[in-house]
Design an enzyme around this catalytic site. Sequence first.
Site, short mmCIF file in Angstrom:
data_model
loop_
_atom_site.label_atom_id
_atom_site.label_comp_id
_atom_site.label_asym_id
_atom_site.label_seq_id
_atom_site.Cartn_x
_atom_site.Cartn_y
_atom_site.Cartn_z
CE LYS A 123 7.87 5.58 7.07
NZ LYS A 123 7.59 6.16 5.73
CE LYS A 219 -0.34 0.37 7.38
NZ LYS A 219 0.08 1.80 7.24
CE LYS A 222 7.71 -2.47 -0.28
NZ LYS A 222 9.05 -3.06 -0.28
#
Length: 356
Positions: A123, A219, A222
């Site tokens: 991240k 994956k 959204k």
Amino acid sequence: MDYAIAPATQGFKPLVFSGIQPSGNLHLGNYLGAIANFVKLQDVMDCIYCIVDLHAITVWQDPAELTKSIRELTAAYLASGIDPRKHIVFNQSRVHEHAELAWVFSCVARMGWLNRMTQFKEKAGKDRENVSVGLFGYPNLMAADILVYRATHVPVGEDQKQHLELARDIAQKFNNDFGSRISDLHLGVGEANGFFPSCEPIIQGPATRVMSLRDGTKKMSKSDPSDYSRINLSDDADTIAQKFKKAKTDPEPLPSEEKGLEGRPEADNLVGIHAALSGRTKASILTEFGGGQFRVFKEALTDLAVDKLGPIGQRMKQFAADQAYIDSVLRDGGDRATAIAAPVMNDVKDIVGFLR
């Protein structure tokens, strides 16, 4: 049952804890990777299900959107079949003991442990110096989420297994560091088990990691710019059908055995989705559809998805329209969660040596 449950640590009452971040635009990956398993676990154990809004703000969130997303996720829990009367549903920030215990754990955990967390590295990327301290310390809060209830079992996906292992390490170090104090205060559970349990993972079934309908190596997310990459829980029947019709495949027919899915990520993903929605194994799906045209399999998958997800989307809209009810569920759940967490946190304060 399509998940395995290890026995609870001896002496601790079996209890499930898990949570999802309120990030908006809930999709099939959220449902199959977490919520569907939450629903099944209700039948076998006491459960606490959290909307982890404290975790959400480790990256910037628009406040109005965060409020909306908390209610949307609660509506999804309820629409999927989670019973807030028999179990506990609440948003994390209502129970301040999560943050209090996270600070204690920040003083128990070691920097080296957190530096090894692969999800932080992914991240943070190359901009590591500019990410929030909260993102780095996220695993300490996750450990507190679980252990403030002395939960024994946690359903986890692949991307959270390392964090659960860290929670176990933190629990063990706390028990070791304060072992004599725990014994003197008679707060432990048995001579060898300490104050906090060693929480066990619940291993989930097929399709726990749902991939993009446009790229089987990524994956489902959204944040993908293409809405055709995912099935949103709010999609109607026509939209679901259109998305599966356009889902990427390859020119080969479906294999008859699982080994034949190797090197075919899109086929593997769609078979896994069917298996998870139908409660079957990939092998049984391939026995039925193997050797046939992808079109026939896709039609069957579409019918199944519409049957399973359509009613959830409708119920979500109904629950979301009743904001007062959603807020009452979270308020009641927060009160019930606090009733469990507060005594645990008071014991931790006594163990550590704080005056209260």
